[in-house]
Scaffold this motif. Structure first.
Motif, PDB file in Angstrom:
ATOM      1  N   GLN A   3       0.772  -1.018   0.089  1.00  0.00           N
ATOM      2  CA  GLN A   3       0.081   0.027   0.104  1.00  0.00           C
ATOM      3  C   GLN A   3       0.944   1.283  -0.065  1.00  0.00           C
ATOM      4  O   GLN A   3       1.796   1.363   0.933  1.00  0.00           O
ATOM      5  N   ARG A   4       0.515   2.161  -0.742  1.00  0.00           N
ATOM      6  CA  ARG A   4       1.214   3.203  -1.128  1.00  0.00           C
ATOM      7  C   ARG A   4       0.951   4.225   0.325  1.00  0.00           C
ATOM      8  O   ARG A   4      -0.195   4.333   0.439  1.00  0.00           O
ATOM      9  N   THR A   5       1.964   4.866   0.905  1.00  0.00           N
ATOM     10  CA  THR A   5       1.467   5.591   2.119  1.00  0.00           C
ATOM     11  C   THR A   5       2.005   6.983   1.658  1.00  0.00           C
ATOM     12  O   THR A   5       2.440   7.410   0.988  1.00  0.00           O
ATOM     13  N   MET A   6       1.204   7.915   2.595  1.00  0.00           N
ATOM     14  CA  MET A   6       1.482   9.424   2.300  1.00  0.00           C
ATOM     15  C   MET A   6       2.629   9.863   3.384  1.00  0.00           C
ATOM     16  O   MET A   6       2.581   9.271   4.414  1.00  0.00           O
ATOM     17  N   LYS A   7       3.383  10.764   3.182  1.00  0.00           N
ATOM     18  CA  LYS A   7       4.308  11.460   4.129  1.00  0.00           C
ATOM     19  C   LYS A   7       3.829  12.527   4.875  1.00  0.00           C
ATOM     20  O   LYS A   7       3.078  13.202   4.412  1.00  0.00           O
ATOM     21  N   ILE A   8       3.694  12.120   6.261  1.00  0.00           N
ATOM     22  CA  ILE A   8       3.016  13.175   7.198  1.00  0.00           C
ATOM     23  C   ILE A   8       4.097  14.122   7.776  1.00  0.00           C
ATOM     24  O   ILE A   8       5.068  13.713   8.239  1.00  0.00           O
ATOM     25  N   ASN A   9       3.917  15.269   7.634  1.00  0.00           N
ATOM     26  CA  ASN A   9       4.732  16.229   8.243  1.00  0.00           C
ATOM     27  C   ASN A   9       3.945  16.712   9.480  1.00  0.00           C
ATOM     28  O   ASN A   9       3.238  17.559   9.508  1.00  0.00           O
ATOM     29  N   ARG A  10       4.345  16.249  10.661  1.00  0.00           N
ATOM     30  CA  ARG A  10       3.714  16.552  12.090  1.00  0.00           C
ATOM     31  C   ARG A  10       3.743  18.128  12.354  1.00  0.00           C
ATOM     32  O   ARG A  10       2.782  18.531  12.776  1.00  0.00           O
ATOM     33  N   GLU A  11       4.790  18.576  12.378  1.00  0.00           N
ATOM     34  CA  GLU A  11       4.923  19.868  12.756  1.00  0.00           C
ATOM     35  C   GLU A  11       4.202  20.791  11.914  1.00  0.00           C
ATOM     36  O   GLU A  11       3.415  21.898  12.603  1.00  0.00           O
ATOM     37  N   LYS A  12       4.136  20.692  10.535  1.00  0.00           N
ATOM     38  CA  LYS A  12       3.074  21.289   9.874  1.00  0.00           C
ATOM     39  C   LYS A  12       1.771  21.206   9.989  1.00  0.00           C
ATOM     40  O   LYS A  12       0.756  22.134  10.181  1.00  0.00           O
ATOM     41  N   ALA A  13       1.184  19.902  10.304  1.00  0.00           N
ATOM     42  CA  ALA A  13      -0.151  19.475  10.825  1.00  0.00           C
ATOM     43  C   ALA A  13      -0.324  20.305  12.010  1.00  0.00           C
ATOM     44  O   ALA A  13      -1.592  20.912  12.103  1.00  0.00           O
ATOM     45  N   LEU A  14       0.452  20.302  12.988  1.00  0.00           N
ATOM     46  CA  LEU A  14       0.317  20.898  14.215  1.00  0.00           C
ATOM     47  C   LEU A  14       0.147  22.325  14.166  1.00  0.00           C
ATOM     48  O   LEU A  14      -0.734  23.124  14.748  1.00  0.00           O
ATOM     49  N   ALA A  15       0.824  23.043  13.419  1.00  0.00           N
ATOM     50  CA  ALA A  15       0.716  24.336  12.881  1.00  0.00           C
ATOM     51  C   ALA A  15      -0.662  24.608  12.540  1.00  0.00           C
ATOM     52  O   ALA A  15      -1.242  25.695  12.578  1.00  0.00           O
ATOM     53  N   ALA A  16      -0.999  23.877  11.523  1.00  0.00           N
ATOM     54  CA  ALA A  16      -2.097  24.193  10.865  1.00  0.00           C
ATOM     55  C   ALA A  16      -3.420  23.981  11.754  1.00  0.00           C
ATOM     56  O   ALA A  16      -4.441  24.624  11.924  1.00  0.00           O
ATOM     57  N   PHE A  17      -3.376  23.028  12.700  1.00  0.00           N
ATOM     58  CA  PHE A  17      -4.328  22.705  13.768  1.00  0.00           C
ATOM     59  C   PHE A  17      -4.515  23.851  14.919  1.00  0.00           C
ATOM     60  O   PHE A  17      -5.676  24.373  14.998  1.00  0.00           O
ATOM     61  N   GLN A  18      -3.416  24.402  15.227  1.00  0.00           N
ATOM     62  CA  GLN A  18      -3.298  25.317  16.107  1.00  0.00           C
ATOM     63  C   GLN A  18      -3.836  26.788  15.354  1.00  0.00           C
ATOM     64  O   GLN A  18      -4.426  27.407  16.112  1.00  0.00           O
ATOM     65  N   LYS A  19      -3.557  26.960  14.236  1.00  0.00           N
ATOM     66  CA  LYS A  19      -3.890  28.244  13.532  1.00  0.00           C
ATOM     67  C   LYS A  19      -5.493  28.062  13.337  1.00  0.00           C
ATOM     68  O   LYS A  19      -6.266  28.973  13.565  1.00  0.00           O
ATOM     69  N   TYR A  20      -6.036  26.911  13.087  1.00  0.00           N
ATOM     70  CA  TYR A  20      -7.589  26.643  13.134  1.00  0.00           C
ATOM     71  C   TYR A  20      -8.267  26.837  14.491  1.00  0.00           C
ATOM     72  O   TYR A  20      -9.277  27.817  14.582  1.00  0.00           O
ATOM     73  N   THR A  21      -7.607  26.250  15.475  1.00  0.00           N
ATOM     74  CA  THR A  21      -8.141  26.471  16.879  1.00  0.00           C
ATOM     75  C   THR A  21      -7.953  27.881  17.378  1.00  0.00           C
ATOM     76  O   THR A  21      -8.620  28.135  18.411  1.00  0.00           O
ATOM     77  N   ASP A  22      -6.949  28.446  17.105  1.00  0.00           N
ATOM     78  CA  ASP A  22      -6.816  29.966  17.488  1.00  0.00           C
ATOM     79  C   ASP A  22      -8.040  30.946  17.114  1.00  0.00           C
ATOM     80  O   ASP A  22      -8.005  31.864  17.649  1.00  0.00           O
ATOM     81  N   ARG A  23      -9.011  30.437  16.117  1.00  0.00           N
ATOM     82  CA  ARG A  23      -9.982  31.283  15.970  1.00  0.00           C
ATOM     83  C   ARG A  23     -11.143  31.031  16.905  1.00  0.00           C
ATOM     84  O   ARG A  23     -12.155  31.678  16.991  1.00  0.00           O
ATOM     85  N   TYR A  24     -10.916  30.130  17.929  1.00  0.00           N
ATOM     86  CA  TYR A  24     -11.696  30.016  19.027  1.00  0.00           C
ATOM     87  C   TYR A  24     -11.436  30.221  20.342  1.00  0.00           C
ATOM     88  O   TYR A  24     -10.113  30.243  20.466  1.00  0.00           O
ATOM     89  N   ASP A  25     -12.177  30.728  21.300  1.00  0.00           N
ATOM     90  CA  ASP A  25     -11.552  31.149  22.542  1.00  0.00           C
ATOM     91  C   ASP A  25     -11.235  30.122  23.593  1.00  0.00           C
ATOM     92  O   ASP A  25     -11.997  29.280  24.064  1.00  0.00           O
ATOM     93  N   SER A  26      -9.992  29.612  23.485  1.00  0.00           N
ATOM     94  CA  SER A  26      -9.637  28.484  24.449  1.00  0.00           C
ATOM     95  C   SER A  26      -9.454  29.016  25.677  1.00  0.00           C
ATOM     96  O   SER A  26      -9.197  27.828  26.679  1.00  0.00           O
ATOM     97  N   SER A  27      -9.806  29.974  26.441  1.00  0.00           N
ATOM     98  CA  SER A  27     -10.246  30.291  27.845  1.00  0.00           C
ATOM     99  C   SER A  27     -11.295  29.720  28.076  1.00  0.00           C
ATOM    100  O   SER A  27     -11.710  29.540  29.296  1.00  0.00           O
TER     101      SER A  27
END
Length: 197
Positions: A3-27
């Motif tokens: 099976q062909r797998t995809m290469k995951i860049n964890r740092e980039k994924a984490l940065a994208a997730f943080q950018k997404y969740t920064d739109r919400y009030d984490s307090s």
């Protein structure tokens, strides 16, 4: 054929997730709770995948399903003010839509590398994982569901029930477990939402 797998860049994924969740009030407790839950589910997906002795590329994919699985929860909380799917929207399907744009229940439109991620996110809170999935996709769906449920149990132990369920703890403790819920437990399968009181 491997099976062909995809290469995951964890740092980039984490940065994208943080950018997404920064739109919400984490307090706010509910938002903070979901962000923390997401990171724990990532770790649990990784741990389960490694326990299955999967190659590291596959461990990375399992980890990524954990990072993406609750993307729909943040908008659900913003729009509806609840995490109760029955009172709002199916957060898993909504998350798949957020992640993959206009695609809703039309996974045939996705590139094959995205189809696995779409499927894992889309079905992670379903009563049952569809039996017709190929073995590899079903495995990732089960890894994500197991990791998610393990952490939900942890959250129920460590966080005040008022924060999670918007109900007084004393009232909750006085409720009885229905025979239908006990039967599902005895049969070792998920409990239908409609049976929960």
């Amino acid at each position: 054929m491997r099976q062909r797998t995809m290469k995951i860049n964890r740092e980039k994924a984490l940065a994208a997730f943080q950018k997404y969740t920064d739109r919400y009030d984490s307090s706010r407790d509910m938002i903070r709770l979901k962000i923390e839950h997401t990171y724990r589910v990532c770790g649990l997906c990784q741990q389960i995948a490694r326990s299955l002795e999967l190659p590291e590329e596959e461990v990375d994919i399992a980890w990524l399903t954990g990072l993406l699985h609750d993307v729909g929860r943040f908008e659900q909380q913003r729009v509806y003010g609840t995490f109760a799917d029955a009172d709002s929207i199916d957060h898993a399907k909504y998350g798949a839509r957020i992640l993959f744009g206009k695609v809703w229940e039309e996974k045939h439109e996705l590139a094959s590398c995205d189809e696995l991620l779409w499927t894992a996110v889309f079905y992670h809170s379903a009563y049952r994982i569809p039996e017709e999935l190929d073995e590899r996709t079903a495995m990732f769906c089960h890894i994500l569901r197991d990791a998610d449920k393990i952490d939900i149990l942890k959250v129920n132990v460590e966080f005040p029930l008022e924060e999670i369920y918007n109900v007084d703890t004393e009232v909750l403790y006085q409720e009885e477990v229905t025979p239908e819920v006990l039967q599902s437990f005895d049969e070792e399968h998920a409990v239908l939402r409609s049976l929960k009181k």
